[in-house]
Design an enzyme around this catalytic site. Structure first.
Site, PDB file in Angstrom:
ATOM      1  N   GLY A 111       0.818  -1.219   0.000  1.00  0.00           N
ATOM      2  CA  GLY A 111       0.000   0.000   0.000  1.00  0.00           C
ATOM      3  C   GLY A 111       0.849   1.264   0.000  1.00  0.00           C
ATOM      4  O   GLY A 111       0.398   2.325  -0.441  1.00  0.00           O
ATOM      5  N   GLU A 134       2.129  -8.364  -1.820  1.00  0.00           N
ATOM      6  CA  GLU A 134       0.863  -8.984  -1.404  1.00  0.00           C
ATOM      7  C   GLU A 134       0.817 -10.477  -1.721  1.00  0.00           C
ATOM      8  O   GLU A 134       0.250 -11.269  -0.976  1.00  0.00           O
ATOM      9  CB  GLU A 134      -0.325  -8.274  -2.078  1.00  0.00           C
ATOM     10  CG  GLU A 134      -0.548  -6.837  -1.623  1.00  0.00           C
ATOM     11  CD  GLU A 134       0.307  -5.803  -2.352  1.00  0.00           C
ATOM     12  OE1 GLU A 134       1.163  -6.198  -3.171  1.00  0.00           O
ATOM     13  OE2 GLU A 134       0.114  -4.601  -2.088  1.00  0.00           O
TER      14      GLU A 134
HETATM   15  N1  COA Z   1       1.885  -4.104   8.954  1.00  0.00           N
HETATM   16  C1  COA Z   1       1.944  -4.109  10.295  1.00  0.00           C
HETATM   17  N2  COA Z   1       3.105  -4.014  10.974  1.00  0.00           N
HETATM   18  C2  COA Z   1       4.229  -3.884  10.267  1.00  0.00           C
HETATM   19  C3  COA Z   1       4.239  -3.871   8.865  1.00  0.00           C
HETATM   20  C4  COA Z   1       2.991  -3.984   8.195  1.00  0.00           C
HETATM   21  N3  COA Z   1       2.887  -3.943   6.870  1.00  0.00           N
HETATM   22  N4  COA Z   1       5.516  -3.765   8.433  1.00  0.00           N
HETATM   23  C5  COA Z   1       6.279  -3.695   9.539  1.00  0.00           C
HETATM   24  N5  COA Z   1       5.510  -3.776  10.648  1.00  0.00           N
HETATM   25  C6  COA Z   1       5.946  -3.738  12.048  1.00  0.00           C
HETATM   26  C7  COA Z   1       6.577  -5.052  12.487  1.00  0.00           C
HETATM   27  O1  COA Z   1       5.577  -5.993  12.831  1.00  0.00           O
HETATM   28  C8  COA Z   1       7.407  -4.592  13.653  1.00  0.00           C
HETATM   29  O2  COA Z   1       6.546  -4.391  14.755  1.00  0.00           O
HETATM   30  P1  COA Z   1       6.953  -4.941  16.235  1.00  0.00           P
HETATM   31  O3  COA Z   1       8.243  -4.211  16.556  1.00  0.00           O
HETATM   32  O4  COA Z   1       5.804  -4.544  17.096  1.00  0.00           O
HETATM   33  O5  COA Z   1       7.159  -6.414  16.083  1.00  0.00           O
HETATM   34  C9  COA Z   1       7.891  -3.229  13.222  1.00  0.00           C
HETATM   35  O6  COA Z   1       6.972  -2.795  12.210  1.00  0.00           O
HETATM   36  C10 COA Z   1       9.289  -3.225  12.634  1.00  0.00           C
HETATM   37  O7  COA Z   1       9.310  -4.155  11.569  1.00  0.00           O
HETATM   38  P2  COA Z   1      10.374  -5.361  11.465  1.00  0.00           P
HETATM   39  O8  COA Z   1       9.755  -6.446  10.651  1.00  0.00           O
HETATM   40  O9  COA Z   1      10.862  -5.729  12.811  1.00  0.00           O
HETATM   41  O10 COA Z   1      11.562  -4.652  10.657  1.00  0.00           O
HETATM   42  P3  COA Z   1      12.623  -5.364   9.715  1.00  0.00           P
HETATM   43  O11 COA Z   1      13.650  -4.334   9.407  1.00  0.00           O
HETATM   44  O12 COA Z   1      13.102  -6.654  10.320  1.00  0.00           O
HETATM   45  O13 COA Z   1      11.839  -5.746   8.369  1.00  0.00           O
HETATM   46  C11 COA Z   1      10.314  -5.330   6.536  1.00  0.00           C
HETATM   47  C12 COA Z   1      11.325  -4.738   7.562  1.00  0.00           C
HETATM   48  C13 COA Z   1       9.693  -4.147   5.791  1.00  0.00           C
HETATM   49  C14 COA Z   1      11.092  -6.206   5.551  1.00  0.00           C
HETATM   50  C15 COA Z   1       9.262  -6.164   7.268  1.00  0.00           C
HETATM   51  O14 COA Z   1       8.736  -5.389   8.335  1.00  0.00           O
HETATM   52  C16 COA Z   1       8.113  -6.583   6.388  1.00  0.00           C
HETATM   53  O15 COA Z   1       8.262  -7.491   5.587  1.00  0.00           O
HETATM   54  N6  COA Z   1       6.929  -5.928   6.549  1.00  0.00           N
HETATM   55  C17 COA Z   1       5.725  -6.279   5.833  1.00  0.00           C
HETATM   56  C18 COA Z   1       5.776  -5.743   4.433  1.00  0.00           C
HETATM   57  C19 COA Z   1       4.535  -6.150   3.654  1.00  0.00           C
HETATM   58  O16 COA Z   1       4.330  -7.314   3.348  1.00  0.00           O
HETATM   59  N7  COA Z   1       3.703  -5.153   3.314  1.00  0.00           N
HETATM   60  C20 COA Z   1       2.553  -5.339   2.476  1.00  0.00           C
HETATM   61  C21 COA Z   1       1.338  -5.655   3.223  1.00  0.00           C
HETATM   62  S1  COA Z   1       0.011  -6.027   2.103  1.00  0.00           S
END
Ligand code: COA
Length: 260
Positions: A111, A134
């Protein structure tokens, strides 16, 4: 401006900077961000002082890491559709009458990428990463990804991003035409503001009509597009700013545009 919990708005001259402010969640778009974002855009739309909008994410790591995945479980299909349909944040941005620049300072996923795609111009840092992930969740883009990404970068590149869910780096995004410029983190804001201020000095009605015409290019055939353009071209001749712009040129001075 109203007080918002998940976004901040700062005004610098004719430019407003809207920041998604959930850095601990990498600025993921939850229901509150969607609702507050739409309300803020409504306010900014009617604010005569604001001529250009910049959108960014809080912190140095992420622009927007996508939809808030923790909300997916509790949402019914109808609720989910409601968030993304018609009066969505994405569509409010798409139809926003003033130029919008996405200042992408890190992760630009799902998004987040769809929100950036609904803006007019995208500028990023070298550490920015772009994806439509996604498919990795067993779902698909719903905020315009399949449509706006395809129109911007072409079907093959869009298919690759959407079907693999892989992240692409800033250099690749630049090569794809997904971003206009890549600047180092320490100059991102200055360079973005430089462009925003330059645009903010132009005639507001002409800017609005330019946006409408350019956006129409990917929504119509060439004949309809050319007709729309010439109609808007005629309309802009009715503005005071047109008289000012032409007079200033002939009098060898800088124009002062009033948005009338
Ligand atoms: N929705 C909800 N929470 C999210 C999020 C999302 N899309 N992306 C990151 N967060 C949160 C994590 O759950 C974490 O929260 P916490 O500390 O309470 O556990 C915090 O943000 C930090 O993220 P983290 O995953 O620990 O950072 P990272 O550097 O290890 O990884 C990403 C970064 C972006 C690779 C990973 O967060 C990720 O894959 N996020 C989802 C991306 C995604 O699929 N988005 C599309 C959704 S349709």
């Amino acid at each position: 401006m109203a007080n918002y919990e998940t976004i901040t708005i700062e005004k610098k001259g004719g430019v407003a900077i809207l920041t998604i402010n959930r850095p601990d969640k990498l600025n993921a778009l939850n229901t509150a961000v969607h609702a507050e974002g739409v309300a803020a855009l409504d306010e900014l739309r009617g604010d005569g002082e604001v001529r250009v909008l910049v959108i960014t994410g809080a912190g140095e790591k992420s622009f927007i890491a996508g939809a808030d995945i923790s909300e997916f479980a509790g949402k019914s299909p109808v609720e989910q559709r409601g968030t993304f349909y018609e009066r969505s944040l994405f569509n409010s941005l798409d139809s926003f009458p003033k130029p919008v620049i996405a200042m992408v300072n890190g992760f630009c996923l799902g998004g987040g990428n769809e929100l950036a795609l609904a803006c007019d111009i995208r500028i990023c840092t070298p550490n920015a990463r772009f994806s439509q992930p996604e498919i990795n969740l067993g779902i698909m883009p719903g905020g315009g990804g399949t449509q706006r990404l395809t129109r911007l970068v072409g079907e093959g590149r869009s298919m690759e991003m959407i079907l693999t869910g892989d992240m692409i780096d800033a250099e690749t995004a630049h090569k794809f035409g997904l971003v206009n410029h890549v600047y180092n983190a320490d100059e991102l804001e200055a360079k973005t503001m430089e462009m925003a201020n330059k645009i903010a000095e132009k005639a507001p009605i002409a800017l609005q009509l330019c946006k409408e015409a350019v956006k129409f290019a990917s929504r119509s055939n060439l004949d309809e597009g050319l007709r729309r353009e010439v109609d808007l071209f005629a309309l802009v001749f009715s503005t005071e700013d047109k008289t000012e712009g032409v007079s200033a040129f002939l009098e060898k001075r800088k124009p002062v545009f009033k948005g009338k």
